[in-house]
Design a protein around this motif. Structure first.
Motif, PDB file in Angstrom:
ATOM      1  N   THR A 156      50.844  18.400  43.559  1.00 26.94           N
ATOM      2  CA  THR A 156      51.516  19.303  42.785  1.00 26.94           C
ATOM      3  C   THR A 156      52.971  19.390  43.530  1.00 26.94           C
ATOM      4  OG1 THR A 156      49.773  20.334  41.698  1.00 26.94           O
ATOM      5  CG2 THR A 156      51.755  21.362  41.289  1.00 26.94           C
ATOM      6  N   GLU A 176      56.377  17.654  41.810  1.00 27.02           N
ATOM      7  CA  GLU A 176      57.581  18.499  41.246  1.00 27.02           C
ATOM      8  C   GLU A 176      58.827  18.322  42.012  1.00 27.02           C
ATOM      9  OE1 GLU A 176      55.818  22.536  41.325  1.00 27.02           O
ATOM     10  OE2 GLU A 176      54.634  22.062  39.463  1.00 27.02           O
ATOM     11  N   ASP A 202      54.411  12.606  31.533  1.00 29.25           N
ATOM     12  CA  ASP A 202      55.005  13.881  32.050  1.00 29.25           C
ATOM     13  C   ASP A 202      54.361  14.416  33.199  1.00 29.25           C
ATOM     14  OD1 ASP A 202      53.838  16.461  30.925  1.00 29.25           O
ATOM     15  OD2 ASP A 202      53.282  14.595  30.132  1.00 29.25           O
ATOM     16  N   THR A 203      55.216  15.016  34.048  1.00 29.84           N
ATOM     17  CA  THR A 203      54.526  15.501  35.399  1.00 29.84           C
ATOM     18  C   THR A 203      53.112  16.597  35.099  1.00 29.84           C
ATOM     19  OG1 THR A 203      56.778  15.728  36.313  1.00 29.84           O
ATOM     20  CG2 THR A 203      55.054  16.943  37.402  1.00 29.84           C
ATOM     21  N   ALA A 204      53.361  17.300  34.274  1.00 25.91           N
ATOM     22  CA  ALA A 204      52.242  18.513  33.662  1.00 25.91           C
ATOM     23  C   ALA A 204      51.222  17.424  33.359  1.00 25.91           C
ATOM     24  CB  ALA A 204      52.598  19.364  32.858  1.00 25.91           C
ATOM     25  N   LEU A 220      49.568  15.721  36.222  1.00 18.57           N
ATOM     26  CA  LEU A 220      48.676  16.384  37.088  1.00 18.57           C
ATOM     27  C   LEU A 220      47.411  16.978  36.332  1.00 18.57           C
ATOM     28  CD1 LEU A 220      51.458  18.781  38.763  1.00 18.57           C
ATOM     29  CD2 LEU A 220      50.070  17.079  40.062  1.00 18.57           C
ATOM     30  N   ALA A 221      47.229  17.027  35.112  1.00 23.68           N
ATOM     31  CA  ALA A 221      46.237  17.519  34.518  1.00 23.68           C
ATOM     32  C   ALA A 221      45.067  16.273  34.842  1.00 23.68           C
ATOM     33  CB  ALA A 221      46.363  17.671  33.044  1.00 23.68           C
ATOM     34  N   GLN A 228      44.967  10.740  30.357  1.00 27.70           N
ATOM     35  CA  GLN A 228      45.509  11.566  31.518  1.00 27.70           C
ATOM     36  C   GLN A 228      44.812  10.987  32.577  1.00 27.70           C
ATOM     37  OE1 GLN A 228      45.845  15.713  30.591  1.00 27.70           O
ATOM     38  NE2 GLN A 228      47.796  15.417  29.502  1.00 27.70           N
TER      39      GLN A 228
END
Lengths: 208, 208
Positions: free
Chosen positions: A91, A95, A187-189, A192-193, B164
């Motif tokens: 993470t 980021e 996308d980053t979120a 990461l999920a 994802q």
């Protein structure tokens, strides 16, 4: 040649780096010549070559910015003997990538685009290949240290090889860089999920 | 133009593809022109353009070979409603990459080197970017199907998003391709061991 202050040298060096990085990001490393960089910097050829002897040196300096950012992220993560989770480490680094590395405040361009150019160019340029190999060893080493600490804490199997775990973690970074640039909707979120779900133990203790 | 048999057309098409792929792998996509490909193929310009209208079409055909190999791997993995583990899926695909994709029997060159060139070129070529994006959506979809089946079997958290998870799995493939080419000492068995350790639940049920 007049005597120049350290500050003057730092500023000139930064100006050349910014000009070069913008050209690399826009036109690619291969299609950018030292003559293009000299022209974009507004300095003389002699002045530019005083700071950087080749495109490879310039790429090295650009890469060093991105790597230093990664070094700082890991220094913070690993401070005071901490044992971060793999998810925490990933993470923090993703980021940094989608923040200061993709939008470098000084260079003003997306350094990850330059990174992908370098991957391709390294296949035909031994000097770049050596620089890229060393950079990835360094990043892998950071992740390996995370693995080593988790192993020492009994949170990673005793027979796991930290450097090998580091290679897999590094892939999760490299793939993010690539998919962020090439696959719409990354996308980053959300990414990461996906990583979190992949690394999570199976529900109810079911076998994996 | 004489009437030609289907076999003749298939053979000519393959000859052009082999010539192009070798040039892409050696000199890069950017530095290879249609004139270079025509010259290397030993055919006339008219003959070559009858099969492929552009370098982008040729790259599409080369990519299709690698993607078809991946499709076959997943078709086998997912046959008869099977629910492979993430590790099984990754093992099968990495073995295909370091086998028939890195050492294509017809093309006679390492298709992964061409893949890395395309990543870089796609950043400046919208047609290539669209082709690469579609290719990765397709691969991600295969991994997402593995995730979906594991979820249906209660082996993956119910709130995980299969696409994802597929993105994270795809990264483990892309990073392998890159590290195999750029980081000395990267081998398939060691890399898979690292992935296995990363995906394994923590020992003794310790929290991750």
């Amino acid at each position: 040649m007049p005597r120049v202050s350290e500050q003057y040298r730092t500023n000139r060096r930064a100006e050349i780096l910014v000009a070069a990085a913008r050209l690399f990001a826009t036109n690619g490393f291969h299609s950018t010549s030292m003559a293009d960089i000299i022209s974009a910097s507004g300095l003389s050829a002699g002045a530019v070559y005083r700071y950087f002897r080749s495109k490879e040196e310039l790429i090295g300096a650009v890469a060093e910015r991105a790597l230093s950012a990664a070094d700082e992220v890991f220094a913070e993560l690993l401070a005071d003997g901490a044992t971060p989770s793999f998810e925490q480490a990933l993470t923090a680094i993703l980021e940094a990538i989608s923040g200061r590395i993709a939008d470098d405040p000084v260079i003003g361009t997306d350094l990850t685009r330059i990174g992908v150019q370098v991957w391709a160019e390294a296949l035909r340029n031994p000097e770049l290949a050596a620089r890229a190999g060393a950079a990835y060893q360094r990043l892998r080493g950071h992740f390996a240290e995370v693995a080593r600490r988790r192993q020492a804490a009994g949170l990673l199997a005793a027979d796991a090889v930290p450097e090998q775990v580091g290679a897999a973690m590094l892939s999760l970074v490299q793939g993010f860089i690539l998919q962020r640039l090439l696959v719409a909707g990354t996308d980053t979120a959300g990414y990461l999920a996906g990583v979190r779900a992949l690394l999570a133990p199976a529900p109810l203790g079911a076998g994996r």
